[in-house]
Design an enzyme around this catalytic site. Sequence first.
Site, PDB file in Angstrom:
ATOM      1  N   ASP A  38      71.527  87.465   0.998  1.00  0.00           N
ATOM      2  CA  ASP A  38      72.299  85.854   1.412  1.00  0.00           C
ATOM      3  C   ASP A  38      72.851  86.397   2.839  1.00  0.00           C
ATOM      4  O   ASP A  38      73.532  85.617   2.924  1.00  0.00           O
ATOM      5  CB  ASP A  38      73.402  85.716   0.369  1.00  0.00           C
ATOM      6  N   LEU A  59      89.455  78.823   1.451  1.00  0.00           N
ATOM      7  CA  LEU A  59      88.701  79.172   2.635  1.00  0.00           C
ATOM      8  C   LEU A  59      87.100  78.937   2.440  1.00  0.00           C
ATOM      9  O   LEU A  59      86.745  78.703   3.314  1.00  0.00           O
ATOM     10  CB  LEU A  59      88.751  80.968   2.793  1.00  0.00           C
ATOM     11  N   GLY A  60      86.914  79.010   1.181  1.00  0.00           N
ATOM     12  CA  GLY A  60      85.280  78.700   0.955  1.00  0.00           C
ATOM     13  C   GLY A  60      85.087  78.798  -0.562  1.00  0.00           C
ATOM     14  O   GLY A  60      86.032  79.066  -1.414  1.00  0.00           O
ATOM     15  N   VAL A  94      87.300  81.320  -2.815  1.00  0.00           N
ATOM     16  CA  VAL A  94      88.090  82.341  -1.829  1.00  0.00           C
ATOM     17  C   VAL A  94      89.140  81.552  -1.085  1.00  0.00           C
ATOM     18  O   VAL A  94      89.097  80.373  -0.735  1.00  0.00           O
ATOM     19  CB  VAL A  94      86.963  82.896  -0.661  1.00  0.00           C
ATOM     20  N   THR A 151      79.951  80.378  -8.085  1.00  0.00           N
ATOM     21  CA  THR A 151      80.565  81.151  -9.084  1.00  0.00           C
ATOM     22  C   THR A 151      81.762  81.796  -8.565  1.00  0.00           C
ATOM     23  O   THR A 151      82.470  82.104  -9.301  1.00  0.00           O
ATOM     24  CB  THR A 151      79.948  82.672  -9.358  1.00  0.00           C
ATOM     25  N   ALA A 152      82.471  81.407  -7.683  1.00  0.00           N
ATOM     26  CA  ALA A 152      83.650  81.745  -7.219  1.00  0.00           C
ATOM     27  C   ALA A 152      84.348  80.973  -6.037  1.00  0.00           C
ATOM     28  O   ALA A 152      83.465  80.357  -5.398  1.00  0.00           O
ATOM     29  CB  ALA A 152      83.732  83.260  -6.701  1.00  0.00           C
TER      30      ALA A 152
END
EC number: 2.7.11.10
Length: 716
Positions: free
Chosen positions: A135, A15-16, A23, A20-21
């Site tokens: 953000d 999804l994204g 999704v 750092t991560a």
Amino acid sequence: MQSTTNYLWHTDDLLGQGATASVYKARNKKSGELVAVKVFNTTSYLRPREVQVREFEVLRKLNHQNIIKLFAVEETGGSRQKVLVMEYCSSGSLLSVLESPENAFGLPEDEFLVVLRCVVAGMNHLRENGIVHRDIKPGNIMRLVGEEGQSIYKLTDFGAARELDDDEKFVSVYGTEEYLHPDMYERAVLRKPQQKAFGVTVDLWSIGVTLYHAATGSLPFIPFGGPRRNKEIMYRITTEKPTGAIAGAQRRENGPLEWSYTLPITCQLSLGLQSQLVPILANILEVEQAKCWGFDQFFAETSDILQRVVIHVFSLSQAVLHHVYIHAHNTIAIFQEAVHKQTSVAPRHQEYLFEGHLCVLEPSISAQHIAHTTASSPLTLFSTAIPKGLAFRDPALDVPKFVPKVDLQADYNTAKGVLGAGYQALRLARVLLDGQELMLRGLHWVMEVLQATCRRTLEVARTSLLYLSSSLGTERSSSVAGMPEIQELKVAAELRSRLRTLAEVLSRCSQNITETQESLSSLSQELVKSRDQVHEDRSIQQIQCCLDKMNFIYKQFKKSRMRPGLGYNEEQIHKLDKMNFSHLAKRLLQVFQEECVQKYQASLVTHGKRMRVVHETRNHLRLVGCSVAACNTEAQGVQESLSKILEELSHQLLQDRAKGAQASPPPIAPYPSPTPKDLLLHMQELCEGMKLLASDLLDNNRIIERLNRVPAPPDV
């Protein structure tokens, strides 16, 4: 496939992705419920421990419908990576909504207000809990479709969030450069050393850029070549922006900076909403923190917008639809002043129709008494203004050109830009056609009002004429011819002559009104034909057909851009698609110009002529109505005088008769003269006739008084 104890996902369902991560879309192993899982990579574990756990702690503290929900914190089986299990939003982010060609020039007004309401509510919850997001951007605002089909937007990605009170500062830098406050941009992007600390208002700058992006489809600050190619100019634009400006751009390389104090004409927001929104943007897009609003004022001003109701007003004379934002508790006087600001029509000259009926708006009462309006069923405002029509930018000016060679990414970008201009043309075509419908419908209602005025005035004139004719017809010349020369009878004869003159005036007025009715009927028939032509117009369908075919090719280009290259046959097909796409775009714009714009402009010219006719007819009817009213008033006065004279004569004849009974018989006259008895009977007859006429005229005057209390037909 990857999993935790309770959830399962495939790495293809991305999804994204961030630094750092990543999704992914995942499912609950037991219920099958869709969720979003945020899986942290090895880079994230290089951060300090307190930074790693900050997002978990922040999300656990928050609970609001406009903030993404945290369901659980789990770990993957093998690598034991931390996983956040969160609410899944199937409709993507606000950024994906804005990336759609349909929204190339910003969101529709209703959808923008939903975004504003959700962002303000979510941010208010953050401030109540002492949290700064750091953000805010369209990519971190997710969209969910509610049970009733409505959009719900939710703030997400709290990786940069932290607890911070209003008077606290922080020095670490987070965020996405296009949405960063200039002070943070200077250190994070330009890498310039500076010792500035930042407060919670950095979120306000990001919100301002996000709202501008949502309203217009583009960023507010654009250097030549783009924000990421010309970072120094980007910084200059944001820091040199004059007070009150909400956007800045550099049109050519090394060119001057140009400032905007309003939203672009391509924006879909009404002028009524823009007038409320622009001051907010101007005051949160301020570099100096001393000049920038705080959250309290931001929440107060945005809540003021969201608490307002919109009243749709179509200015028939100007041929423009307005959205008037007021509070429900405001008075009609405040509403009229708001209309004045948008239309320049002073309150004393504002007259309204709604669904064919005159609206009497008392300035002192609440605006809640105004009927519920929509864009297709607005209040219709009358004035003597000159028709100007809708102001818009030609979509053809925003159509990019394909490069001759095959460049999959460039071709995709060009197709997206052309398609965006096509959707803008479709929206404008609908607005122009709706405008023609509102013009014709409004004129039809005015015709009905004027016809009703004709009928009422004609009824009064004919009734008065009938009573006058009936009364005058009771005169018996044989009786009057032999009457003695009495001064009172001469005056009575003069008064009766005046009544005949008034009857002639009323007759002419009746004829005049009848002719006006015929003229109005002829104009009404023209309106019916014009409305039929508008209803038969198929330009919208033609534009939509072109768009559907263009959209199919665009989706092919969207898939192709992800590939490293095309084979020979595929490349030939791609070239043909480019040619077809260009041909369809040309056809679409041709239909828009020739079928929509030209017809609309012609309708404005015709509308102006019809409005002049209506205005002249209304003034003429006012004069005729005044003449009828004056005739009735004068006739009543004449009748009263005549009745008084006849009563005096009758009384005198009675006295003469009593005296004659006691006197000697009069000498024989050479010619027979009317006996006192005949004269008395005639006077009594006239007196009764005049009384009847007085009563009828009095009734007429009461009718006229009631008509005067009814609002006059609107000034057009």
